[in-house]
Design an enzyme around this catalytic site. Structure first.
Site: not given
Length: 222
Positions: A131, A201
């Site tokens: 992230c 993601e």
């Protein structure tokens, strides 16, 4: 070669797929539909609450004072700094508690909480690292190719900033420190956690582009 460099090389094809996704291609061109971007920002606000909690859990399990301090700082920044960015695009009366999560958002948040609470600490840190890292690389790439009058410039500048890059470097450094003393089994678990989070993601941005929420995702199969 540092362990983090090994992780990046091993998962580089996933990063390339993320860059090629129409969400980012259109964002760089400034042509991304505003509804898609707002949907993404809403999902991100929902995600950041769990991400912040996962970072705090890691801090609570850490041994060194440096790691405790760093992850508590990361946790607070996830709630404060990046949510300021959300306020730039979302209505003033918006409440993230009302957000219906996408399938990937729901799965990703639960995955990170699970890793942060019950997995080995090294694996937990590997799970949260993408992230930081993927957003920095995506931000830099888009910043290098985007149009100057891009309506999403504030988002681009946030993740292409030196401040965010410094945080990412610190997270990578902490991972490499742990990897030096980790067993082969733990290193393999770290690699898998890092890869899975990168895949999450991609799915997160893909769900945002399609504007799919978990409650209605079953309709996509018909």
């Amino acid at each position: 070669m540092k362990f983090s460099e090994h992780l990046w090389q091993a998962t580089f094809p996933i990063y390339q797929q993320i860059l090629r996704h129409p969400f980012h291609a259109e964002l760089a061109e400034g042509t991304l539909d505003e509804k898609r971007f707002i949907f993404y920002m809403e999902q991100d606000s929902y995600y950041l609450i769990s991400f912040s909690r996962a970072l705090a859990f890691i801090a609570g399990r850490a041994v060194s004072s440096k790691t405790i301090h760093q992850f508590l700082s990361f946790s607070l920044e996830a709630l404060v700094a990046e949510r300021k960015l959300h306020a730039s695009f979302l209505p003033s009366n918006y409440n993230c508690d009302w957000i219906e999560p996408s399938p990937s958002c729901m799965a990703y948040t639960q995955y990170l909480i699970a890793k942060a609470t019950i997995a080995p600490l090294e694996e937990a840190i590997a799970a949260v690292l993408p992230c930081f890292w993927i957003y920095r690389e995506v931000g830099r790439n888009i910043a290098a190719h985007c149009i100057h009058a891009n309506p999403y410039m504030k988002w681009i500048e946030t993740y292409a900033s030196q401040e965010f890059s410094d945080d990412t470097d610190q997270a990578i450094f902490l991972l490499d420190e742990l990897a030096i003393h980790s067993s082969v089994e733990i290193l393999e678990r770290m690699k898998k956690a890092f890869e899975y989070s990168l895949l999450f993601e991609w799915h997160f941005w893909n769900d945002a582009y399609k504007m799919i929420i978990f409650r209605d995702s079953i309709k996509e199969t018909h």
